[in-house]
Design a protein around this motif. Structure first.
Motif, PDB file in Angstrom:
ATOM      1  N   ASP A 190       2.679   7.251   3.001  1.00  0.00           N
ATOM      2  CA  ASP A 190       2.342   6.004   2.307  1.00  0.00           C
ATOM      3  C   ASP A 190       3.538   5.290   1.692  1.00  0.00           C
ATOM      4  O   ASP A 190       3.424   4.132   1.307  1.00  0.00           O
ATOM      5  CB  ASP A 190       1.282   6.273   1.230  1.00  0.00           C
ATOM      6  N   GLY A 194      -1.310   5.768  -1.376  1.00  0.00           N
ATOM      7  CA  GLY A 194      -1.183   4.328  -1.163  1.00  0.00           C
ATOM      8  C   GLY A 194      -2.166   3.548  -2.018  1.00  0.00           C
ATOM      9  O   GLY A 194      -1.826   2.528  -2.623  1.00  0.00           O
ATOM     10  N   ALA A 242      -2.844   2.336   5.917  1.00  0.00           N
ATOM     11  CA  ALA A 242      -1.615   2.442   5.119  1.00  0.00           C
ATOM     12  C   ALA A 242      -1.650   1.327   4.071  1.00  0.00           C
ATOM     13  O   ALA A 242      -0.999   0.302   4.218  1.00  0.00           O
ATOM     14  CB  ALA A 242      -0.387   2.307   6.014  1.00  0.00           C
TER      15      ALA A 242
END
Lengths: 225, 474
Positions: free
Chosen positions: A203, B140, B156
């Motif tokens: 991420d 994220g 993502a």
């Protein structure tokens, strides 16, 4: 009309053009009862020795470490050695799994503190017994229950998993057949965890870092006999 | 369709801003470099990849054609395993259902695994309004929650950010930690989030996850993850809520396995993600851990209306994100410009279905029709064709701007008169070639300012295609 009734009424109205409700019901029941396998990749349709090798290669490719032992009896020694190698306290937790509880922990690893039950947030290492390994992707299969509590798979930073070489199989479909044989048709344990390497995230700028929330390290012990 | 917070009507302005945003442009360079090469590598290693795509498409088409009965079978198995199923038509109903379950557990904080459906229903805002604190645990999602942003990518969510921005956010938020700590490396940021979120998992009263699939055979929900946050979210609190939509269903565990072989490879380029978790009901009598209650909230939100329509194929989507990664428009403007939950080609088809073409009419136009999205789609969804359907509807409903309508009208007039068309294009080609002179390029052209502002327009090099074709034929 409840939301449920409204949703099903709309669906039935739209689907009626294709086939009758009776036909739909029979087709769906047959597919579920038959649970036929779809296309199986050739990769894992190989002899058992090659499947074990493929399992090891695939697991190592996703940063798991693998150690092969001749028998269960050597597991306590391997656990001790692994913890020492990574500078971890000599402490491990596992469930009531007979293959783990029956080991000579005291005799083979006298300095090791062995505790039992679901994970405690302070545990640094846990030990589980996988019901199967899947060669095609180096995937471990763990099922929930008192034998191998699910939280042991995720809360500690170091997860050691024992799997018998005889339980390593080619594909996911093989595992479903085993699970149906154990739990019955249309039955599942509360949780089936497929684990393929340690926890990771991409991420941050799409670069892979290990140990996002689950274990940083996954160590697999394969028992040959 | 009441609670729509969308900036999709302003796509053009959003895109212009995105093109000028240096931080965003820097972050977006990570998209093609990472995802595309990794996917290609994973695909090349599995010779059966394309055959699996055909099977996955067919099995999902079969499922959608029998959706009512598979949903009933699924529901019966969830109930038989001790779980609860809640059906919701609208986002508001779904939010209320989730909040009611949380309130029944006197929940103060609720951990969440990654779920795009909870984004679709704006669950976090609804929970906060009800006095419940949602904590996003996917790294994220955690980052963008700190920033008060929405995901810019379906797998993502923080792909629009650079490391230094995340470092600044962590320093501004985690003020109890030493100010002089090292935080430049990705690993240091991951560690810090890990430490912070650990306690949140333990403190949470309820855990919410999404579902990649629901299995009719066994009443099982499946999550496909890499971090392990989804598993901690669902195994530590007293109740586990699964937020899903009607099209997530697959008939059997074998069918799920077929699609699972595609999902990781096509999304992140992994042969299999770290964790694929199958959950069936609440904790059993002798289980030492796991949730006491297991709830599945199944949302429609317009999807039943897609069955039998030109857009039914979109319900095959498994949210792998490959169409975003391979889209030249997404690569240029990122996800936020699209203005709603689902960006990129899959969003350009889905968003008008869910919030209306009057809101999202720009999105199906934000495509060059290069076809890469369909080429990489694991479920072989004809995305360009469906974007064209939306363009047609936009045109039919007189939603397109007058210049577009006039232009298309003029083109249609010419196209229906081939002789006139060839004469006009032949003259235009010669004129443009003359005008461009030796360079062969035009720096400015009336009516093509949008193109020539950023690059030259190549001038035609000779006679038209039709004229050349005529000459070459024996």
């Amino acid at each position: 009309m409840s939301a449920r009734e409204a949703i099903f009424a709309r669906l039935r109205h739209q689907l009626a053009a294709g086939s009758s409700e009776q036909d739909r019901r029979e087709t769906a029941s047959a597919r579920i009862a038959g649970h036929a396998a779809n296309l199986i990749p050739a990769r894992a349709q190989i002899d058992h020795g090659a499947q074990v090798k493929l399992f090891i290669d695939q697991a190592e490719a996703v940063q798991a470490t693998v150690k092969t032992l001749a028998s269960h009896d050597d597991v306590p020694d391997e656990v001790t050695a692994y913890l020492r190698k990574h500078n971890l306290p000599q402490a491990i937790r596992h469930g009531t799994d007979a293959q783990l509880s029956g080991l000579d922990w005291h005799g083979r690893a006298p300095s090791l503190t062995v505790s039992h039950g679901p994970a405690d947030p302070h545990d640094e290492a846990s030990l589980s017994h996988a019901v199967a390994g899947v060669a095609e992707t180096g995937t471990l299969i763990l099922t929930s229950g008192p034998d191998n509590p699910t939280t042991l798979n995720f809360l500690p930073e170091n997860h050691i998993v024992v799997v018998r070489a005889a339980d390593i199989t080619g594909t996911y479909e093989d595992v479903w057949q085993t699970i149906r044989a154990t739990y019955g048709e249309r039955q599942m344990p509360r949780t089936v965890n497929m684990i393929t390497g340690p926890s990771r995230t991409g991420d941050i700028e799409q670069r892979i870092e290990l140990g996002a929330h689950g274990p940083r390290r996954l160590h697999i012990i394969i028992i040959e006999n | 369709m009441v609670t729509v917070h969308s900036t999709s009507p302003h796509f053009k302005a959003n895109a212009r801003r995105a093109l000028g945003d240096e931080q965003l442009q820097r972050a977006l360079t990570n998209v093609p470099g990472g995802f595309i090469a990794k996917r290609q590598h994973a695909k090349d290693k599995l010779p059966e990849f394309d055959a699996l795509r055909d099977e996955a498409r067919d099995l999902k088409n079969h499922t959608l054609a029998h959706l009512d009965v598979y949903l009933e079978e699924y529901e019966a198995r969830v109930i038989a395993s001790g779980g609860h199923v809640h059906w919701c038509e609208t986002p508001d109903e779904a939010c209320r259902t989730v909040i009611d379950i949380c309130k029944a557990h006197d929940a103060r904080t609720v951990t969440k695994g990654k779920s795009m459906v909870t984004e679709e229903i704006h669950l976090n805002a609804a929970m906060q309004a009800a006095g419940i604190q949602p904590v996003e645990t996917d790294l994220g999602e955690y980052i963008i929650q700190l920033r008060g942003e929405t995901p810019s990518h379906i797998i993502a969510p923080a792909v629009h950010l650079n490391k230094d921005q995340i470092e600044a956010d962590f320093r501004a938020t985690h003020t109890h930690l030493p100010a002089d700590r090292q935080l430049e490396e990705g690993a240091q940021l991951v560690n810090e989030a890990r430490q912070i979120l650990r306690q949140k998992y333990i403190d949470a009263d309820v855990g919410i996850t999404g579902a990649n699939f629901l299995v009719a055979e066994t009443g099982t929900s499946i999550i496909v993850t890499n971090e392990g946050n989804g598993d901690l979210t669902q195994s530590l609190p007293k109740a586990h809520i699964v937020m899903a939509t009607i099209e997530k269903i697959v008939p059997t565990l074998e069918d799920a396995s077929t699609i699972l072989r595609l999902l990781g490879r096509n999304g992140t380029g992994q042969e299999f993600t770290s964790y694929t978790t199958f959950s069936t009901g609440p904790r059993r009598a002798d289980d030492p851990d796991g949730p006491d209650e297991y709830h599945v909230v199944i949302l429609d939100n317009g999807r039943t209306g897609m069955i039998g329509s030109d857009f039914q194929d979109m319900l095959r989507c498994i949210r792998c994100g490959a169409c975003l990664n391979h889209c030249p428009v997404y690569q240029a403007v990122g996800g936020h410009a699209y203005g709603w939950v689902y960006p990129g080609p899959m969003g350009s088809v889905l968003t008008p279905s869910l919030i209306g073409v009057d809101q999202a009419g720009h999105l199906p136009n934000a495509s060059t029709f290069c076809g890469r999205c369909e080429e990489v789609c694991p479920m072989r969804i004809p995305l360009p064709k469906m974007m064209r359907h939306w363009r047609e509807r936009e045109f039919e409903r007189h939603l397109s701007p007058v210049t577009v309508r006039y232009g298309i009208g003029a083109w249609a007039f010419m196209a229906k008169r081939p002789k006139l068309y060839r004469l006009a294009t032949g003259i235009a080609a010669r004129l443009l070639k003359l005008w461009a002179g030796k360079t062969g390029r035009l720096e400015a052209l009336a009516g093509a300012g949008g193109w020539t502002r950023h690059r030259d327009l190549p001038a035609p090099q000779g006679p038209t295609f039709m004229a050349q074709w005529k000459r070459r034929r024996p």
